[in-house]
Scaffold this motif. Structure first.
Motif, mmCIF file in Angstrom:
data_model
loop_
_atom_site.group_PDB
_atom_site.id
_atom_site.type_symbol
_atom_site.label_atom_id
_atom_site.label_comp_id
_atom_site.label_asym_id
_atom_site.label_seq_id
_atom_site.Cartn_x
_atom_site.Cartn_y
_atom_site.Cartn_z
ATOM 1 N N CYS A 6 58.490 53.085 54.594
ATOM 2 C CA CYS A 6 58.262 54.137 55.731
ATOM 3 C C CYS A 6 58.738 55.331 55.661
ATOM 4 O O CYS A 6 60.368 55.322 55.644
ATOM 5 C CB CYS A 6 58.529 53.073 56.984
ATOM 6 S SG CYS A 6 58.298 54.364 58.636
ATOM 7 N N PRO A 7 58.107 56.304 55.637
ATOM 8 C CA PRO A 7 58.783 57.433 55.544
ATOM 9 C C PRO A 7 59.529 57.964 57.137
ATOM 10 O O PRO A 7 60.597 58.918 56.920
ATOM 11 C CB PRO A 7 57.703 58.563 55.391
ATOM 12 C CG PRO A 7 56.562 57.912 56.127
ATOM 13 C CD PRO A 7 56.700 56.564 55.853
ATOM 14 N N ALA A 8 59.146 57.524 58.138
ATOM 15 C CA ALA A 8 59.709 57.637 59.391
ATOM 16 C C ALA A 8 61.033 57.229 59.565
ATOM 17 O O ALA A 8 62.264 57.914 59.977
ATOM 18 C CB ALA A 8 58.847 57.435 60.407
ATOM 19 N N CYS A 9 61.366 55.971 59.138
ATOM 20 C CA CYS A 9 62.712 55.304 59.023
ATOM 21 C C CYS A 9 63.367 55.190 57.930
ATOM 22 O O CYS A 9 64.482 54.702 57.934
ATOM 23 C CB CYS A 9 62.684 54.144 59.888
ATOM 24 S SG CYS A 9 61.654 52.891 58.961
ATOM 25 N N GLY A 10 62.757 55.704 56.912
ATOM 26 C CA GLY A 10 63.545 55.676 55.494
ATOM 27 C C GLY A 10 63.654 54.196 55.179
ATOM 28 O O GLY A 10 64.430 53.781 54.486
ATOM 29 N N GLY A 11 62.907 53.305 55.670
ATOM 30 C CA GLY A 11 62.750 51.723 55.181
ATOM 31 C C GLY A 11 63.911 51.061 56.000
ATOM 32 O O GLY A 11 64.010 49.939 55.655
#
Length: 52
Positions: A6-11
């Motif tokens: 996920c690009p929003a939370c960085g995984g």
């Protein structure tokens, strides 16, 4: 569909959130207040990945 981090939370599955509100102080006057907290990522729903 392949999974991608996920690009929003960085995984991590969580993101920092900030709420801006108006609250009353001890004298009954409105003061702007900022609340910061960690919550489940709204992009991936906490799963840490997105499907493309």
């Amino acid at each position: 569909m392949p999974e991608q981090q996920c690009p929003a939370c960085g995984g991590t599955g969580v993101t920092e959130r900030t709420d801006h509100t108006m609250e009353l102080d001890a004298d009954g006057k409105q003061v702007p207040t900022v609340h910061r907290y960690t919550a489940q990522c709204s992009t991936c729903g906490g799963t840490r990945v997105v499907h493309h």
